[in-house]
Design a protein around this motif. Structure first.
Motif, PDB file in Angstrom:
ATOM      1  N   GLY A 162       1.135  -1.319  -0.070  1.00  0.00           N
ATOM      2  CA  GLY A 162      -0.272  -0.154   0.146  1.00  0.00           C
ATOM      3  C   GLY A 162       0.801   1.177   0.081  1.00  0.00           C
ATOM      4  O   GLY A 162       2.077   1.325  -0.315  1.00  0.00           O
ATOM      5  N   VAL A 163      -0.211   2.010   0.069  1.00  0.00           N
ATOM      6  CA  VAL A 163       0.534   3.732   0.382  1.00  0.00           C
ATOM      7  C   VAL A 163       1.501   3.853   1.789  1.00  0.00           C
ATOM      8  O   VAL A 163       0.185   4.560   1.937  1.00  0.00           O
ATOM      9  CB  VAL A 163      -0.236   4.894  -0.725  1.00  0.00           C
ATOM     10  N   SER A 198       6.241   0.012  -2.148  1.00  0.00           N
ATOM     11  CA  SER A 198       5.305  -0.614  -3.275  1.00  0.00           C
ATOM     12  C   SER A 198       5.175   0.331  -4.391  1.00  0.00           C
ATOM     13  O   SER A 198       5.744   1.377  -4.313  1.00  0.00           O
ATOM     14  CB  SER A 198       3.777  -1.079  -2.553  1.00  0.00           C
ATOM     15  N   GLU A 200       2.442   1.439  -5.937  1.00  0.00           N
ATOM     16  CA  GLU A 200       1.276   2.678  -5.851  1.00  0.00           C
ATOM     17  C   GLU A 200       2.147   3.753  -4.952  1.00  0.00           C
ATOM     18  O   GLU A 200       1.755   4.499  -5.392  1.00  0.00           O
ATOM     19  CB  GLU A 200       0.223   1.959  -5.263  1.00  0.00           C
ATOM     20  N   HIS A 201       2.627   3.544  -4.014  1.00  0.00           N
ATOM     21  CA  HIS A 201       3.863   4.144  -3.173  1.00  0.00           C
ATOM     22  C   HIS A 201       4.853   5.278  -4.396  1.00  0.00           C
ATOM     23  O   HIS A 201       4.896   6.452  -4.312  1.00  0.00           O
ATOM     24  CB  HIS A 201       4.003   3.405  -1.745  1.00  0.00           C
ATOM     25  N   ARG A 203       4.987   5.216  -7.046  1.00  0.00           N
ATOM     26  CA  ARG A 203       3.705   6.419  -7.933  1.00  0.00           C
ATOM     27  C   ARG A 203       3.751   7.549  -7.000  1.00  0.00           C
ATOM     28  O   ARG A 203       3.438   9.217  -8.244  1.00  0.00           O
ATOM     29  CB  ARG A 203       2.616   5.670  -8.608  1.00  0.00           C
ATOM     30  N   ARG A 204       3.357   8.098  -6.271  1.00  0.00           N
ATOM     31  CA  ARG A 204       3.185   8.947  -5.402  1.00  0.00           C
ATOM     32  C   ARG A 204       4.146   9.394  -5.827  1.00  0.00           C
ATOM     33  O   ARG A 204       3.931  10.474  -5.303  1.00  0.00           O
ATOM     34  CB  ARG A 204       2.379   8.853  -4.088  1.00  0.00           C
ATOM     35  N   ARG A 241       5.466   1.982 -12.822  1.00  0.00           N
ATOM     36  CA  ARG A 241       4.704   2.702 -13.615  1.00  0.00           C
ATOM     37  C   ARG A 241       3.770   1.236 -14.405  1.00  0.00           C
ATOM     38  O   ARG A 241       2.698   1.769 -14.477  1.00  0.00           O
ATOM     39  CB  ARG A 241       5.698   3.166 -14.115  1.00  0.00           C
TER      40      ARG A 241
END
Length: 318
Positions: A162-163, A198, A200-201, A203-204, A241
């Motif tokens: 997760g983020v 992760s 998704e983390h 990408r942020r 990505r």
């Protein structure tokens, strides 16, 4: 992502009948390559494993050995790869990449950057079973420095889930401070953050990094690092990505004009992704390059080898 592969399990599957068909295709004068390639690309990997078992029961010999004695060259390599179970195939590719004269870094990077945590854990387990040594031991005896550290982190397969909201900005700033902001690069920070967060983390973090520095993280890595470290960091960023985008690029580079075809990479990706995300890889390929994967394979390969690859590709996005 379910159902994004091009190869599906065959309904009404009969392992014994398939084993017989393959036996017949090899018996007698000359080999019926067309039957072999059509049959094997119309079955899922799990079904191919059943065919191998049925073949041994019916004929008392090993299907892969029999095929190897009948086929040659790149076509043989491709057919043998199709008959390997997925984790075993990755393990064999990794072992091959670390043994003998020189390490094939590109193989280590591509597999370790693109596989899921669970897949890497399964690879580690089977690697140790097959070779009595760990993948980490083999990689460490062949690599050095920050590149080695990054591979070891990827082999640990313990990315956070997760983020972590509280860390997004801090991670972006750490990367900025470690690279663009200072003279020289603190490679350690890049390795730790890119190896442990992760997708998704990350990408942020990349979006924050862009705000902070005015650069895409890829541009900074290009400027701040070099050699195999640069390659592995870029691979990890690209996979965060989107894995299909990264693998589409690897496929394109394997067939790019002027450098000759890198058949090992072509076979490895086409086989290992045919049941996972080949449709996404095809779509990304078409989006990024002025041609389709189908067309490039057609132009770059020939004979039964080409026919088999095109069946794995399964359609043209012209």
């Amino acid at each position: 992502m379910a159902g994004r592969g091009t190869i599906k399990a065959q309904s009404g599957f009969n392992a014994n009948a398939d084993a017989q068909a393959l036996y017949k295709a090899m018996k007698g004068l000359g080999t019926d390559e067309a039957t072999i390639l059509k049959l094997l690309t119309a079955r899922s990997n799990a079904q191919r494993q059943e065919i191998k078992a049925a073949y041994k029961t019916l004929h008392g010999s090993d299907l892969v050995s029999d095929l190897k004695s009948e086929l040659t060259g790149k076509f043989e390599s491709l057919i043998v790869a199709l008959l390997s179970a997925p984790t075993k195939y990755d393990v064999e590719c990794l072992k091959h990449a670390t043994k003998g004269a020189g390490t094939t870094e590109k193989v280590l990077i591509e597999i370790l950057a693109s596989r899921t945590t669970n897949e890497v854990q399964a690879i580690n387990k089977l690697y140790k079973q097959e070779y009595g040594k760990t993948l980490e031991q083999d990689v460490c005896s062949d690599t050095t420095g920050a590149f080695e550290q990054m591979l070891v982190i990827l082999i640990q397969a313990s990315r956070q889930q997760g983020v972590q909201e509280a860390n997004v900005q801090a991670d972006a700033k750490t990367l900025f401070d470690a690279g663009e902001k200072k003279f020289g690069t603190d490679e350690e920070q890049f390795v730790t953050i890119l190896g442990n967060r992760s997708a998704e983390h990350l990408r942020r973090v990349f979006a924050e990094y862009m705000k902070l520095s005015g650069f895409q993280i890829e541009e900074s890595i290009q400027r701040e690092t070099s050699g195999h470290l640069k390659e592995v960091l870029l691979a990890v960023v690209k996979c965060a990505r989107g894995v299909p985008t990264y693998l589409a690029e690897c496929l394109y580079n394997s067939m790019k004009q002027g450098s000759g075809t890198d058949d090992q990479t072509l076979i490895r990706i086409m086989v290992s992704r045919s049941e996972i995300d080949m449709l996404d890889i095809r779509a990304e390929f078409r989006r990024m390059f002025a041609t389709s994967l189908h067309k490039m394979i057609t132009n770059d390969t020939s004979g039964d080898y080409r026919k088999t690859l095109l069946l794995l590709c399964s359609g043209d996005d012209a």
